[in-house]
Design a protein around this motif. Structure first.
Motif, PDB file in Angstrom:
ATOM      1  N   PHE A  25       0.836  -1.213   0.000  1.00 17.02           N
ATOM      2  CA  PHE A  25       0.000   0.000   0.000  1.00 17.02           C
ATOM      3  C   PHE A  25       0.870   1.262   0.000  1.00 17.02           C
ATOM      4  CE2 PHE A  25      -4.395  -1.125   0.354  1.00 17.02           C
ATOM      5  CZ  PHE A  25      -4.398  -2.420   0.853  1.00 17.02           C
ATOM      6  N   LEU A  26       2.146   1.111   0.236  1.00 12.78           N
ATOM      7  CA  LEU A  26       3.043   2.281   0.268  1.00 12.78           C
ATOM      8  C   LEU A  26       4.052   2.230  -0.870  1.00 12.78           C
ATOM      9  CD1 LEU A  26       3.740   2.486   4.126  1.00 12.78           C
ATOM     10  CD2 LEU A  26       2.231   3.958   2.784  1.00 12.78           C
ATOM     11  N   GLN A  27       3.888   1.261  -1.787  1.00 13.02           N
ATOM     12  CA  GLN A  27       4.872   1.098  -2.874  1.00 13.02           C
ATOM     13  C   GLN A  27       5.021   2.359  -3.713  1.00 13.02           C
ATOM     14  OE1 GLN A  27       6.782  -2.236  -4.064  1.00 13.02           O
ATOM     15  NE2 GLN A  27       7.782  -0.237  -4.097  1.00 13.02           N
ATOM     16  N   HIS A  28       3.919   3.104  -3.845  1.00 15.94           N
ATOM     17  CA  HIS A  28       3.974   4.325  -4.680  1.00 15.94           C
ATOM     18  C   HIS A  28       4.907   5.363  -4.071  1.00 15.94           C
ATOM     19  CE1 HIS A  28       1.135   5.159  -1.526  1.00 15.94           C
ATOM     20  NE2 HIS A  28       1.286   6.448  -1.759  1.00 15.94           N
ATOM     21  N   ARG A  29       5.258   5.195  -2.776  1.00 20.65           N
ATOM     22  CA  ARG A  29       6.110   6.206  -2.140  1.00 20.65           C
ATOM     23  C   ARG A  29       7.601   5.945  -2.370  1.00 20.65           C
ATOM     24  NH1 ARG A  29       3.405   9.626   1.282  1.00 20.65           N
ATOM     25  NH2 ARG A  29       5.318  10.255   2.332  1.00 20.65           N
ATOM     26  N   GLY A  30       7.881   4.827  -3.077  1.00 21.04           N
ATOM     27  CA  GLY A  30       9.302   4.560  -3.372  1.00 21.04           C
ATOM     28  C   GLY A  30       9.459   3.174  -3.946  1.00 21.04           C
ATOM     29  N   GLN A  31      10.095   3.127  -5.133  1.00 17.71           N
ATOM     30  CA  GLN A  31      10.234   1.820  -5.797  1.00 17.71           C
ATOM     31  C   GLN A  31      11.705   1.468  -5.963  1.00 17.71           C
ATOM     32  OE1 GLN A  31       8.150   3.380  -9.038  1.00 17.71           O
ATOM     33  NE2 GLN A  31       6.234   3.288  -7.931  1.00 17.71           N
ATOM     34  N   ASP A  32      12.559   2.198  -5.261  1.00 19.59           N
ATOM     35  CA  ASP A  32      13.992   1.996  -5.448  1.00 19.59           C
ATOM     36  C   ASP A  32      14.478   0.812  -4.616  1.00 19.59           C
ATOM     37  OD1 ASP A  32      16.409   3.203  -6.587  1.00 19.59           O
ATOM     38  OD2 ASP A  32      16.976   3.280  -4.467  1.00 19.59           O
ATOM     39  N   ALA A  33      13.955   0.707  -3.378  1.00 15.00           N
ATOM     40  CA  ALA A  33      14.389  -0.389  -2.498  1.00 15.00           C
ATOM     41  C   ALA A  33      13.298  -0.638  -1.476  1.00 15.00           C
ATOM     42  CB  ALA A  33      15.687  -0.017  -1.786  1.00 15.00           C
ATOM     43  N   ALA A  34      13.332  -1.802  -0.848  1.00 11.13           N
ATOM     44  CA  ALA A  34      12.328  -2.160   0.164  1.00 11.13           C
ATOM     45  C   ALA A  34      13.032  -2.922   1.282  1.00 11.13           C
ATOM     46  CB  ALA A  34      11.230  -3.017  -0.461  1.00 11.13           C
ATOM     47  N   GLY A  35      12.492  -2.815   2.493  1.00  8.70           N
ATOM     48  CA  GLY A  35      13.125  -3.537   3.605  1.00  8.70           C
ATOM     49  C   GLY A  35      12.135  -3.776   4.726  1.00  8.70           C
ATOM     50  N   ILE A  36      12.350  -4.875   5.446  1.00 11.75           N
ATOM     51  CA  ILE A  36      11.570  -5.185   6.647  1.00 11.75           C
ATOM     52  C   ILE A  36      12.551  -5.642   7.718  1.00 11.75           C
ATOM     53  CG2 ILE A  36       9.988  -6.867   7.710  1.00 11.75           C
ATOM     54  CD1 ILE A  36       8.373  -6.937   5.175  1.00 11.75           C
ATOM     55  N   SER A  37      12.334  -5.145   8.948  1.00 12.73           N
ATOM     56  CA  SER A  37      13.072  -5.683  10.110  1.00 12.73           C
ATOM     57  C   SER A  37      12.043  -6.089  11.154  1.00 12.73           C
ATOM     58  CB  SER A  37      13.978  -4.610  10.725  1.00 12.73           C
ATOM     59  OG  SER A  37      14.937  -4.190   9.786  1.00 12.73           O
ATOM     60  N   THR A  38      12.269  -7.247  11.769  1.00 13.38           N
ATOM     61  CA  THR A  38      11.347  -7.671  12.832  1.00 13.38           C
ATOM     62  C   THR A  38      12.170  -8.010  14.077  1.00 13.38           C
ATOM     63  OG1 THR A  38      11.537  -9.968  12.097  1.00 13.38           O
ATOM     64  CG2 THR A  38       9.683  -8.684  11.208  1.00 13.38           C
ATOM     65  N   CYS A  39      11.444  -8.103  15.200  1.00 12.30           N
ATOM     66  CA  CYS A  39      12.111  -8.441  16.464  1.00 12.30           C
ATOM     67  C   CYS A  39      11.400  -9.651  17.066  1.00 12.30           C
ATOM     68  CB  CYS A  39      12.025  -7.243  17.419  1.00 12.30           C
ATOM     69  SG  CYS A  39      12.847  -7.580  18.980  1.00 12.30           S
ATOM     70  N   GLY A  40      12.152 -10.709  17.262  1.00 17.27           N
ATOM     71  CA  GLY A  40      11.555 -11.975  17.750  1.00 17.27           C
ATOM     72  C   GLY A  40      11.938 -12.240  19.193  1.00 17.27           C
ATOM     73  N   LYS A  41      11.829 -13.493  19.576  1.00 19.68           N
ATOM     74  CA  LYS A  41      12.090 -13.916  20.960  1.00 19.68           C
ATOM     75  C   LYS A  41      13.500 -13.507  21.390  1.00 19.68           C
ATOM     76  CE  LYS A  41       8.394 -16.906  21.652  1.00 19.68           C
ATOM     77  NZ  LYS A  41       7.499 -15.846  21.145  1.00 19.68           N
ATOM     78  N   GLY A  42      13.589 -13.131  22.651  1.00 15.41           N
ATOM     79  CA  GLY A  42      14.901 -12.786  23.195  1.00 15.41           C
ATOM     80  C   GLY A  42      15.477 -11.528  22.576  1.00 15.41           C
ATOM     81  N   GLY A  43      14.616 -10.771  21.900  1.00 18.03           N
ATOM     82  CA  GLY A  43      15.086  -9.497  21.359  1.00 18.03           C
ATOM     83  C   GLY A  43      15.924  -9.660  20.099  1.00 18.03           C
ATOM     84  N   ARG A  44      15.934 -10.858  19.503  1.00 14.51           N
ATOM     85  CA  ARG A  44      16.711 -11.084  18.273  1.00 14.51           C
ATOM     86  C   ARG A  44      16.080 -10.297  17.116  1.00 14.51           C
ATOM     87  NH1 ARG A  44      20.149 -14.944  15.959  1.00 14.51           N
ATOM     88  NH2 ARG A  44      21.213 -14.862  17.975  1.00 14.51           N
ATOM     89  N   LEU A  45      16.925  -9.551  16.375  1.00 17.57           N
ATOM     90  CA  LEU A  45      16.420  -8.778  15.228  1.00 17.57           C
ATOM     91  C   LEU A  45      16.649  -9.566  13.941  1.00 17.57           C
ATOM     92  CD1 LEU A  45      17.814  -5.268  16.254  1.00 17.57           C
ATOM     93  CD2 LEU A  45      15.396  -5.923  16.176  1.00 17.57           C
ATOM     94  N   TYR A  46      15.705  -9.448  13.013  1.00 19.33           N
ATOM     95  CA  TYR A  46      15.802 -10.094  11.701  1.00 19.33           C
ATOM     96  C   TYR A  46      15.599  -9.013  10.639  1.00 19.33           C
ATOM     97  CZ  TYR A  46      15.043 -14.124  14.681  1.00 19.33           C
ATOM     98  OH  TYR A  46      15.164 -15.051  15.687  1.00 19.33           O
ATOM     99  N   GLN A  47      16.275  -9.131   9.519  1.00 20.52           N
ATOM    100  CA  GLN A  47      16.149  -8.076   8.512  1.00 20.52           C
ATOM    101  C   GLN A  47      16.271  -8.637   7.095  1.00 20.52           C
ATOM    102  OE1 GLN A  47      18.785  -4.289   7.334  1.00 20.52           O
ATOM    103  NE2 GLN A  47      18.064  -4.191   9.346  1.00 20.52           N
ATOM    104  N   CYS A  48      15.420  -8.077   6.217  1.00 22.92           N
ATOM    105  CA  CYS A  48      15.520  -8.414   4.803  1.00 22.92           C
ATOM    106  C   CYS A  48      15.345  -7.106   4.037  1.00 22.92           C
ATOM    107  CB  CYS A  48      14.402  -9.391   4.414  1.00 22.92           C
ATOM    108  SG  CYS A  48      14.155  -9.498   2.637  1.00 22.92           S
ATOM    109  N   LYS A  49      16.364  -6.709   3.279  1.00 23.59           N
ATOM    110  CA  LYS A  49      16.227  -5.451   2.523  1.00 23.59           C
ATOM    111  C   LYS A  49      17.079  -5.530   1.261  1.00 23.59           C
ATOM    112  CE  LYS A  49      19.914  -2.768   4.811  1.00 23.59           C
ATOM    113  NZ  LYS A  49      20.220  -1.516   5.519  1.00 23.59           N
TER     114      LYS A  49
END
Ligand SMILES: O=S(=O)(O)CCN1CCN(CCS(=O)(=O)O)CC1
Length: 505
Positions: A25-49
């Motif tokens: 729904f926000l793709q129109h605001r930028g098509q150059d790159a995309a990324g997601i970071s999440t935080c799981g158990k024990g505060g571990r961070l995960y990232q895909c960009k």
């Protein structure tokens, strides 16, 4: 750029799928790159960009790896034309406590901030991105408290430091590993940021979302939502207990960037209480009055829009002029936005790939073509030539926005001043440059009136006036032009492998 943050009350539920859907729904605001970071158990961070569209970057197997019930996403639109992989967001710092951040906007005192980071704080900033700078300013302010564990007061205090040190437009969402999600907005409200909550009846709990545009909140059932105010911040603990809002600094003004309404935001979004769609209807009405004054209604046979964003204003303009509205240009929806093309030559040729003019609608007609704005003039001129090639007798070109004569410096990469067709030119000279019979611009006062509500009647309009609400640091505009030139040079003969410190998914 587009920013998004989600915190789910059920900590066994993954936030990634909704972050993926929300980013579309926000793709129109930028098509150059995309990324997601999440935080799981024990505060571990995960990232895909990475570079590319959300649907290409967020593949199924990468999504499966993004664990955790809270996360943030980012859609990147290059501020100064750089498309380096390494500038994809969110950015991450491990100290203190592990932080990831998504930023929409642009800082205008980057020179002094870089020096401060280097000489005073000794934090190495590895890219040209002001977002990496902003995150490290926040991190350095937070670590001053040197606490074993942070609390909300420490975060708000660190944000006070950010507001003191950073000048520019910024709407940010961030995650503090194992602690929670938070968002904050610049003291002038230049970039949009909304907060929403979704009530889960069966568990009697609430989920929370932060997003650049209201359309994301609504689509995901976050019904109760409001704008984060200028200078305001909100912290949502990971357990999704009651969010804490704080007016961290007094607003300096409430002046949203008017370009959100000109074409940047989605028409179905409501930003700062103002319906984007309705501002564009108003733009069409007022533009019709300008056309009547400058060209005269009797000269016009038909009104057309340049697909897509100008359609709303063009149709209303035709109705106001009481003239037929025709879809004379047909767009190939499988060709991306030409406007964000990395360089000039690609932009021109791709217009003819993207649009086709139907002779039947142009032949022997005086055509009024409406677009949302005129920036470089390159695509506009191509479109005018297509209309003339299709047999139009006269071509009048109307812009729903006033002449753009200055840099956009708050996160929408328009062009250098000298590349702007209106720079240093009168309307007549612009008309000659575009090879049309008349060019009609919206007046600035009319544009402001189209967007004004009973609470907001001033906007950031620096692209039209050269006066920017935050002012700019000495030398910033020159630095911006050098950065653009450097990035353009890189884009033209892209280095074999664009290597930076980032992970290839
Ligand atoms: O639909 S989108 O939101 O992607 C772009 C909308 N809008 C189209 C017109 N251009 C100016 C073309 S030119 O004047 O620079 O040639 C600005 C951007």
């Amino acid at each position: 750029c587009g920013v998004l943050g989600i915190a789910l009350a059920d900590q066994n539920q993954a936030a990634a799928p909704e972050l993926f859907d929300g980013s579309l729904f926000l793709q129109h605001r930028g098509q150059d790159a995309a990324g997601i970071s999440t935080c799981g158990k024990g505060g571990r961070l995960y990232q895909c960009k990475g570079n590319g569209m959300a649907r290409d970057v967020f593949t199924r197997q990468r999504m499966a790896g993004l664990q955790g019930s809270m996360g943030i996403a980012h859609l990147r639109y290059p501020t100064a034309g750089s498309s380096a992989n390494s500038e994809a967001q969110p950015f991450y710092v491990n100290s203190p406590y592990g932080i990831v951040m998504s930023h929409n906007g642009n800082l205008v005192n980057t020179h002094s901030l870089r020096r401060y980071m280097d000489e005073t704080v000794h934090r190495h900033i590895n890219t040209d991105s002001d977002s990496e700078l902003l995150l490290n300013v926040f991190a350095s302010e937070l670590e001053k408290h040197n606490k074993y564990r942070v609390n909300q007061e420490d975060i708000f205090l660190a944000l006070e430091g950010v507001y003191r040190l950073c000048r520019g437009g910024y709407a940010c969402v961030a995650l503090l590993a194992g602690y929670g999600l938070f968002g904050f907005r610049d003291p002038n409200g230049i970039r949009p940021l909304l907060f929403g909550e979704r009530f889960n009846k069966e568990t009697n709990t609430k989920d929370y979302m932060l997003a650049s545009e209201s359309v994301v909140l609504k689509a995901h059932g976050f019904t109760t939502f409001r704008d984060v105010l200028p200078g305001e911040a909100v912290i949502i603990p990971k357990e999704c207990t009651e969010p804490i809002f704080k007016q961290v600094v007094q607003p300096n003004s409430y002046r949203p960037d008017i370009f959100e309404y000109v074409y940047f935001a989605r028409p179905d979004s409501i930003l700062d209480g103002i319906s984007v769609y309705h501002t564009r209807l108003q733009m069409g009405i007022k533009l019709a009055h300008r056309v009547e004054k400058i060209v005269g209604r009797e000269q016009i046979d038909v009104v057309m829009s340049v697909p897509d964003t100008a359609r709303t204003a063009a149709l209303q303009c035709a109705i106001e002029l009481n003239k037929p509205y025709r879809e004379g240009f047909v767009k190939n929806r499988y060709v991306g936005r030409t406007f964000i093309m990395p360089n000039q030559k690609e932009r021109v040729s791709s217009v003819r790939k993207k649009l086709n003019a139907m002779e039947s609608e142009f032949k022997d007609k005086n055509v009024l073509i409406v677009d949302d704005s005129i920036v470089r003039g390159t695509t506009s001129r191509e479109i005018i030539h297509m209309a003339q090639d299709a047999g139009a007798k006269k071509v009048f070109f109307a812009s729903a926005a006033p002449p753009i004569r200055y840099n956009h410096i708050y996160g929408i990469d328009l062009a250098d001043t000298k590349a702007l067709v209106a720079y240093d030119k009168t309307d007549e000279e612009i008309c000659k440059e575009l090879h049309c019979d008349a060019v009609i611009y919206q007046s600035l006062e009319d544009l402001v009136e189209c967007c004004s509500s009973d609470t907001i009647n001033k906007f950031e309009v620096g692209v039209f006036t050269g006066n920017y609400v935050t002012g700019v640091e000495e030398g910033y505009l020159k630095e911006l032009e050098e950065l653009r030139a450097r990035n353009k040079a890189n884009a033209d003969h892209k280095a074999e492998v664009d290597i930076g410190i980032h992970n290839f998914g």
